[in-house]
Design a protein around this motif. Structure first.
Motif, mmCIF file in Angstrom:
data_model
loop_
_atom_site.group_PDB
_atom_site.id
_atom_site.type_symbol
_atom_site.label_atom_id
_atom_site.label_comp_id
_atom_site.label_asym_id
_atom_site.label_seq_id
_atom_site.Cartn_x
_atom_site.Cartn_y
_atom_site.Cartn_z
ATOM 1 N N TYR A 65 0.840 21.512 9.319
ATOM 2 C CA TYR A 65 2.297 21.496 9.490
ATOM 3 C C TYR A 65 3.025 21.174 8.177
ATOM 4 O O TYR A 65 4.252 21.202 8.138
ATOM 5 N N ASN A 66 2.246 20.861 7.170
ATOM 6 C CA ASN A 66 2.836 20.523 5.875
ATOM 7 C C ASN A 66 2.276 21.426 4.775
ATOM 8 O O ASN A 66 1.082 21.726 4.747
ATOM 9 N N ILE A 67 3.148 21.856 3.889
ATOM 10 C CA ILE A 67 2.761 22.534 2.657
ATOM 11 C C ILE A 67 2.745 21.472 1.558
ATOM 12 O O ILE A 67 3.701 20.690 1.432
ATOM 13 N N THR A 68 1.693 21.447 0.773
ATOM 14 C CA THR A 68 1.620 20.462 -0.315
ATOM 15 C C THR A 68 2.141 21.113 -1.588
ATOM 16 O O THR A 68 1.410 21.806 -2.312
ATOM 17 N N GLY A 69 3.421 20.919 -1.856
ATOM 18 C CA GLY A 69 4.038 21.483 -3.041
ATOM 19 C C GLY A 69 3.736 20.659 -4.274
ATOM 20 O O GLY A 69 3.078 19.612 -4.209
ATOM 21 N N GLY A 70 4.235 21.133 -5.413
ATOM 22 C CA GLY A 70 3.922 20.444 -6.654
ATOM 23 C C GLY A 70 5.046 20.496 -7.667
ATOM 24 O O GLY A 70 6.045 21.202 -7.508
ATOM 25 N N PHE A 71 4.845 19.747 -8.742
ATOM 26 C CA PHE A 71 5.789 19.643 -9.850
ATOM 27 C C PHE A 71 5.689 20.881 -10.730
ATOM 28 O O PHE A 71 4.593 21.348 -11.042
ATOM 29 N N VAL A 72 6.841 21.439 -11.139
ATOM 30 C CA VAL A 72 6.886 22.591 -12.031
ATOM 31 C C VAL A 72 7.351 22.159 -13.417
ATOM 32 O O VAL A 72 6.671 22.368 -14.421
ATOM 33 N N SER A 73 8.505 21.577 -13.475
ATOM 34 C CA SER A 73 9.068 21.031 -14.707
ATOM 35 C C SER A 73 10.115 20.019 -14.289
ATOM 36 O O SER A 73 10.359 19.820 -13.098
ATOM 37 N N THR A 74 10.743 19.378 -15.260
ATOM 38 C CA THR A 74 11.665 18.291 -14.948
ATOM 39 C C THR A 74 12.657 18.688 -13.849
ATOM 40 O O THR A 74 13.435 19.633 -13.998
ATOM 41 N N GLY A 75 12.591 17.991 -12.725
ATOM 42 C CA GLY A 75 13.517 18.200 -11.618
ATOM 43 C C GLY A 75 13.240 19.413 -10.756
ATOM 44 O O GLY A 75 13.999 19.690 -9.824
ATOM 45 N N ILE A 76 12.180 20.146 -11.020
ATOM 46 C CA ILE A 76 11.895 21.377 -10.278
ATOM 47 C C ILE A 76 10.520 21.268 -9.617
ATOM 48 O O ILE A 76 9.530 20.925 -10.259
ATOM 49 N N TYR A 77 10.490 21.583 -8.310
ATOM 50 C CA TYR A 77 9.261 21.554 -7.523
ATOM 51 C C TYR A 77 9.135 22.874 -6.779
ATOM 52 O O TYR A 77 10.133 23.537 -6.494
ATOM 53 N N SER A 78 7.901 23.266 -6.453
ATOM 54 C CA SER A 78 7.691 24.529 -5.753
ATOM 55 C C SER A 78 6.646 24.376 -4.662
ATOM 56 O O SER A 78 5.826 23.443 -4.683
ATOM 57 N N ALA A 79 6.659 25.332 -3.743
ATOM 58 C CA ALA A 79 5.666 25.378 -2.667
ATOM 59 C C ALA A 79 5.467 26.836 -2.278
ATOM 60 O O ALA A 79 6.428 27.604 -2.203
ATOM 61 N N SER A 80 4.229 27.230 -2.034
ATOM 62 C CA SER A 80 3.937 28.614 -1.653
ATOM 63 C C SER A 80 3.193 28.638 -0.321
ATOM 64 O O SER A 80 2.339 27.780 -0.058
ATOM 65 N N PHE A 81 3.516 29.623 0.507
ATOM 66 C CA PHE A 81 2.859 29.755 1.802
ATOM 67 C C PHE A 81 3.121 31.148 2.361
ATOM 68 O O PHE A 81 4.035 31.862 1.921
ATOM 69 N N ALA A 82 2.308 31.535 3.309
ATOM 70 C CA ALA A 82 2.493 32.798 4.037
ATOM 71 C C ALA A 82 3.073 32.477 5.406
ATOM 72 O O ALA A 82 2.573 31.576 6.107
ATOM 73 N N TYR A 83 4.108 33.207 5.786
ATOM 74 C CA TYR A 83 4.755 32.937 7.074
ATOM 75 C C TYR A 83 4.305 33.987 8.087
ATOM 76 O O TYR A 83 4.625 35.169 7.967
ATOM 77 N N THR A 84 3.558 33.526 9.067
ATOM 78 C CA THR A 84 3.019 34.422 10.097
ATOM 79 C C THR A 84 3.615 34.158 11.469
ATOM 80 O O THR A 84 3.080 34.596 12.483
ATOM 81 N N GLY A 85 4.723 33.442 11.493
ATOM 82 C CA GLY A 85 5.355 33.109 12.770
ATOM 83 C C GLY A 85 6.039 34.302 13.412
ATOM 84 O O GLY A 85 5.931 35.448 12.952
ATOM 85 N N SER A 86 6.792 33.997 14.437
ATOM 86 C CA SER A 86 7.458 35.056 15.208
ATOM 87 C C SER A 86 8.482 35.782 14.354
ATOM 88 O O SER A 86 9.297 35.168 13.662
ATOM 89 N N THR A 87 8.419 37.119 14.431
ATOM 90 C CA THR A 87 9.387 37.920 13.684
ATOM 91 C C THR A 87 10.754 37.940 14.354
ATOM 92 O O THR A 87 11.699 38.527 13.812
ATOM 93 N N SER A 88 10.831 37.298 15.523
ATOM 94 C CA SER A 88 12.137 37.227 16.187
ATOM 95 C C SER A 88 13.024 36.148 15.580
ATOM 96 O O SER A 88 14.236 36.125 15.815
ATOM 97 N N LEU A 89 12.433 35.258 14.792
ATOM 98 C CA LEU A 89 13.222 34.217 14.143
ATOM 99 C C LEU A 89 13.996 34.820 12.979
ATOM 100 O O LEU A 89 13.417 35.447 12.094
ATOM 101 N N THR A 90 15.289 34.632 12.966
ATOM 102 C CA THR A 90 16.116 35.154 11.879
ATOM 103 C C THR A 90 16.468 34.086 10.857
ATOM 104 O O THR A 90 17.067 34.393 9.832
ATOM 105 N N LYS A 91 16.094 32.841 11.160
ATOM 106 C CA LYS A 91 16.378 31.740 10.235
ATOM 107 C C LYS A 91 15.347 30.645 10.437
ATOM 108 O O LYS A 91 15.006 30.315 11.569
ATOM 109 N N VAL A 92 14.830 30.117 9.341
ATOM 110 C CA VAL A 92 13.974 28.933 9.383
ATOM 111 C C VAL A 92 14.481 27.954 8.339
ATOM 112 O O VAL A 92 15.242 28.323 7.430
ATOM 113 N N PHE A 93 14.042 26.705 8.474
ATOM 114 C CA PHE A 93 14.506 25.641 7.574
ATOM 115 C C PHE A 93 13.310 25.018 6.858
ATOM 116 O O PHE A 93 12.288 24.730 7.483
#
Length: 616
Positions: free
Chosen positions: A432-460
């Motif tokens: 249920y969690n993506i383990t993101g990481g540090f990129v540079s000062t003040g910037i963080y990133s996270a990568s994942f594949a979304y395989t959930g329902s295509t009926s969702l038009t918005k996620v948070f």
């Protein structure tokens, strides 16, 4: 901004070539103020076996405590850590009217001791005597003297012995041979007078002397003295070969000159160099007119870490070419004093700083795409009072990201965390969690594949630690088939491009501009309703690169960085593509054009637009 340049802060050419008389070598000549650097080998000019060489020394600002030094810029986060950046040596061919060799190699090797640039300029007669030169790495050009007292002599001419008032004791390295043509002297005073006469009557103007009783005071110009044939230094001073006037006999006078220790010899004439694989590199030339573009990252990293002292590099023909019976004459480069701004020698730091933020181009996973293309990368930019700052509790560590469902009407998460598929920063299927990481000062990133329902038009996306939520973002997923519908033919996709925030002029000092590139497909054909109700769409180009050309003469100030490091690749986010341009890389009082190339369907396609601006 993924380019920084560090222009040489010292350079010179050193030589053992003959002067115009073809009898005296220009080993004391210094060319530190010339706007040209030169490398050559000349064989059999003065005699059937004579060899003349010319080499280049260049030093760069690596370690320092202010902007413009590589080590300082790294501590400030302006260039990445070791392993994430490459350093290239750039030297630029200087055209000339003389011959240019073909098919040769130049060795670029770390210099192993300190040297001075010098104030010399003469590259033809080698008349400007200063350090560094072929014999000496450094020194202070001063007149020096020593008082020498004759303490014994041999009237048969076998030997003489002198002592200096500074306490050094010397024994002549070779005897004077008295065959009746020349007398040492009947006593101490006469011997001293004869030594004085030998020095002042010598064909060399490098020494003069005065005599009082049995004390000879020798005056020398050390920089000139080193040019005398047979003049070799010792740890205590200088051994100087002296020829008697009017006869064929010769011998040694050994003398220590005050101030001689102010000079540092090369251990090997022509410079001292490191030859291990991390300190020495080879540049190959076919036509002979090529520039040097050489990856010297291992050496620069050792300079930055202080594993090796930064004395710059020497550029010379390989040992094969220097030792052959062929001539390689002559290769010239522009020096740091050149009037041509973009031709001065520099080390260029290159790295890929592009950030591919898929928040505005987020796609559901699809069986039509390979696994890597099903990954979406999202970013968190932590601005505090207008500046990027690390989150105190996270610093440069990991940060967790959870994905919540929602609907088009929701402004906040409305349900539980969504389970995620393995891939990217998701270690286990069902996490249920993506383990993101540090990129540079003040910037963080996270990568994942979304395989959930295509009926969702918005996620948070909620960025958090185990107990504290830091930021909640919004993502509107799309299907690949919606964005890139399959077609029954192979389209030749074309784009319309525009820099939306380009100014007409910029200051060249301490200015870095973030330029926004808007792109859309050229065949976009909105109807009246869509024009009135929506903004023009942004069609992101995944791989776009820029170059900068000076308009006046077509010189490429910054070339496309489409090689291994992608150092001119554009970033993109929800607002479109962008890149940062450091205006200090460009010469002031000039007009420039920005060009783009897009990587489309396996090939680079240069775009037709030119975007003009000026640097004041």
């Amino acid at each position: 901004m993924a380019i920084k340049r560090y222009t040489a802060d010292a350079d010179t050419t050193i030589t053992n070539a003959y002067k115009a008389n073809l009898s005296t070598r220009g080993v004391s000549g210094n060319m530190g103020q010339s706007d040209i650097l030169e490398v050559f080998s000349v064989f059999a000019q003065a005699s059937s076996a004579s060899s003349e060489l010319e080499r280049v020394l260049i030093k760069f600002p690596v370690t320092g405590t202010s902007a413009g030094y590589i080590s300082y810029d790294r501590t400030q986060g302006d260039i990445p850590p070791s392993g994430s950046v490459s350093f290239y040596l750039r030297l630029f061919n200087a055209e000339h009217s003389q011959t240019t060799p073909k098919n040769y190699n130049l060795n670029v090797s770390a210099v192993s001791q300190s040297w001075q640039e010098g104030l010399g300029l003469d590259m033809e007669g080698y008349s400007d005597e200063d350090e560094a030169n072929w014999l000496y790495a450094s020194g202070t050009k001063i007149n020096a003297s020593a008082s020498l007292r004759v303490i014994s002599y041999n009237n048969s001419g076998q030997s003489i012995q002198l002592t200096g008032t500074n306490g050094y004791l010397f024994t002549a390295a070779s005897a004077f041979n008295d065959s009746g043509q020349f007398a040492i002297g009947a006593n101490n005073n006469a011997c001293a007078t004869n030594i004085y006469t030998i020095i002042n009557d010598s064909a060399s103007a490098d020494f003069s002397a005065s005599v009082s009783s049995d004390v000879v005071t020798v005056y020398a110009q050390p920089a000139r003295a080193r040019g005398v044939t047979g003049s070799i230094s010792s740890s205590l001073g200088a051994f100087v070969w002296i020829t008697g006037s009017g006869d064929s006999e010769s011998g040694y006078l050994s003398a220590s000159f005050n101030g001689g220790s102010d000079y540092t010899l090369w251990s090997t004439q022509g410079g001292d160099y490191l030859t291990d694989s991390s300190s020495s590199f080879t540049a190959s030339f076919n036509t002979g007119f090529e520039d040097v573009e050489l990856d010297v990252s291992p050496l620069v990293e050792q300079w930055v870490s202080a594993a090796k002292s930064n004395y710059g590099v020497g550029v010379r023909l390989s040992s094969t070419e220097e030792g052959t019976s062929n001539s390689y004459y002559t290769k010239k480069f522009f020096a740091r004093g050149s009037q041509f701004f973009f031709k001065r020698p520099y080390i260029e730091a290159r790295w890929d700083s592009s950030k591919k933020d898929n928040r505005g181009s987020f796609y559901y996973s699809s069986s039509l795409a390979p696994a890597a293309d099903n990954l979406n990368i999202i970013y968190l930019y932590n601005y505090v009072r207008g500046q990027l700052k690390n989150i105190p509790a996270i610093g440069t560590g990991s940060i967790l990201v959870s994905i919540y469902s929602g609907s088009s009407n929701n402004t906040a998460p409305s349900a539980s965390k969504l389970a995620l598929s393995v891939g990217g920063d998701v270690a286990t299927a069902g996490d249920y969690n993506i383990t993101g990481g540090f990129v540079s000062t003040g910037i963080y990133s996270a990568s994942f594949a979304y395989t959930g329902s295509t009926s969702l038009t918005k996620v948070f996306d909620v960025w958090h630690s185990s107990s504290v939520e830091y930021f909640t973002g919004t993502i509107e997923p799309k299907s690949l088939s919606q964005a890139w519908p399959g077609q029954g033919y192979n389209p030749n996709q074309q784009y319309v491009s525009k820099i939306s925030n380009l100014k007409s002029s910029y200051s060249g000092k301490n200015t870095t501009a973030r330029l926004r590139l808007y792109t859309r497909k050229k065949d976009w054909n909105p109807n009246i309703y869509s024009v009135a109700s929506i903004a023009a769409p942004i069609d992101l180009v995944q791989d776009a690169y820029y170059k900068i050309i000076r308009v006046e003469d077509g010189v490429e100030a910054i070339s496309y960085g489409t090689g291994s490091y992608n150092h001119t690749r554009l970033s993109y986010d929800v607002s479109g593509s962008y890149f940062d341009l450091d205006m200090s890389l460009l010469e002031s009082d000039s007009t420039y054009s920005i060009k783009f190339v897009y990587y489309l369907n396996g090939q680079y396609v240069e775009q037709p637009e030119d975007f003009i601006f000026r640097v004041e």
